[in-house]
Write a protein that holds these residues in place. Structure first.
Motif, PDB file in Angstrom:
ATOM      1  N   UNK A 282       0.845  -1.192   0.000  1.00  0.00           N
ATOM      2  CA  UNK A 282       0.000   0.000   0.000  1.00  0.00           C
ATOM      3  C   UNK A 282       0.880   1.242   0.000  1.00  0.00           C
ATOM      4  N   UNK A 283       0.411   2.275  -0.669  1.00  0.00           N
ATOM      5  CA  UNK A 283       1.177   3.515  -0.738  1.00  0.00           C
ATOM      6  C   UNK A 283       1.021   4.313   0.556  1.00  0.00           C
ATOM      7  N   UNK A 284       2.111   4.907   0.982  1.00  0.00           N
ATOM      8  CA  UNK A 284       2.058   5.783   2.156  1.00  0.00           C
ATOM      9  C   UNK A 284       1.202   7.007   1.844  1.00  0.00           C
ATOM     10  N   UNK A 285       0.553   7.534   2.859  1.00  0.00           N
ATOM     11  CA  UNK A 285      -0.240   8.769   2.752  1.00  0.00           C
ATOM     12  C   UNK A 285      -1.538   8.594   1.978  1.00  0.00           C
ATOM     13  N   UNK A 286      -1.977   7.353   1.758  1.00  0.00           N
ATOM     14  CA  UNK A 286      -3.286   7.089   1.165  1.00  0.00           C
ATOM     15  C   UNK A 286      -4.044   6.134   2.078  1.00  0.00           C
TER      16      UNK A 286
END
Length: 359
Positions: free
Chosen positions: A32-36
């Motif tokens: 998973x992408x950080x900040x999402x």
């Protein structure tokens, strides 16, 4: 995207290690992408941004093809499903077109899900494939991770390494000899899952002999620990299958020959076959090959048939090539697919020779 998913060379037709028992090995990484937020909490704008970031990350990588799932046709989606590339909804699929063995899903249950397949049993090779993709993505994207929990995922058991394995096995000798429950106990004692690929009510239906064995938790141990557990369990199963196979054939020669002859006759004299019927026939012939009842076909050809006779591939053929069907099935797509499936199997079986004719 043009529906060219049926044209690329296919990993599942290649020979593999121990492919008499193991059809395929799959590895997948969840990221998973950080900040999402996780996918279930994302807005449409979030999904578009994640998809754009994934597209940019792969844009300079040779051999990768980006598929926007909102633009793909129903037949194209079916082909991706038939090849086990997609299972749940996602916004995009990115496929390596060299042999279609490696892919990346965008915005499924996690932002990025990297998957790879190989024929036969080879956990090390398939893990190498997914981590090769992960390594270059790490240079492009920032993934969500925590020093205590490892990579963060939408499903708590996927945290940690984010890695899971799945191995598809064919164990007719174990099933028919009544020793399947002991295999289930052994698999579950190692905290692995085992699930039937099909479930027929007919006890002698060979589609009942295909199972998926999978790791259930990415948080326990290292990647090498997780790989070692499933590899060792499957290795025990394949040795057990081969031992029982030999004894079963020696003690039940008429029963064994009858299983093969019934299935082979069904294949060669049928006109319309469902997919489950085809799987049972292919599996019975595969067992006959292993028992040296027949020759004229290879394990990898039979393993490839499991995929070649699926609905999506056959519909692609019907839509893109001219076939002459009988008058009474010309107006029915479902019947055309069943007819074409039968023809594909019959052509594949043309060179089969019975090694042990009835005396």
């Amino acid at each position: 995207m043009a529906d060219s998913t049926a044209n690329a060379s296919a990993w599942f037709a290649e020979p593999g290690k121990n492919d008499d028992v193991v059809i395929s090995t799959r590895a997948r990484l969840a990221r998973n992408l950080a900040d999402f937020p996780f996918s279930s909490k994302m807005t449409d704008d979030d999904r578009e941004r994640v998809q754009a970031l994934a597209y940019d990350a792969f844009s300079n990588q040779e051999g990768w093809h980006f598929i926007d799932m909102s633009q793909i046709s129903v037949p194209g989606r079916q082909i991706l499903s038939d090849k086990n590339i997609i299972k749940e909804d996602c916004s995009a699929v990115i496929i390596n077109y060299s042999d279609e063995s490696t892919s990346c899903l965008v915005n499924e249950c996690d932002h990025i899900k990297i998957s790879a397949f190989v024929s036969g049993l080879d956990c090390e090779k398939v893990m190498e494939k997914v981590y090769k993709v992960d390594e270059f993505l790490q240079t492009k994207l920032q993934f969500a991770a925590n020093i205590d929990f490892g990579y963060l995922t939408s499903y708590i058991k996927d945290c940690g390494t984010g890695l899971k394995f799945s191995v598809r096995i064919f164990i007719p000798s174990i099933v028919l000899s009544g020793q399947f429950e002991s295999v289930v106990e052994m698999v579950r004692s190692k905290k692995l899952g085992i699930h039937p690929v099909f479930k027929s009510d007919e006890i002698a239906d060979f589609s009942n002999c295909l199972f998926d064995i999978s790791t259930t938790c990415s948080a326990e141990g290292t990647e090498l620990d997780q790989m070692a557990v499933i590899h060792s369990v499957v290795s025990v199963i394949l040795k057990t299958e081969r031992k029982i196979r030999s004894n079963f054939a020696d003690n039940n020669p008429t029963v064994v020959l009858n299983f093969f002859k019934q299935s082979y006759a069904r294949a060669m004299y049928s006109l319309l076959l469902s997919y489950e019927e085809a799987v049972s026939i292919i599996s019975a012939v595969k067992w006959g090959l292993q028992l040296k009842l027949v020759k004229g076909i290879e394990e990898n050809e039979l393993n490839g048939l499991y995929y070649r006779v699926k609905d999506g591939h056959l519909k692609y053929l019907c839509d893109n090539f001219a076939f002459t069907f009988e008058d009474d099935i010309k107006s029915s797509e479902a019947l055309q697919i069943k007819r074409l499936r039968t023809i594909v199997i019959q052509q594949a079986f043309e060179d089969i020779v019975n090694e042990k004719p009835v005396s």
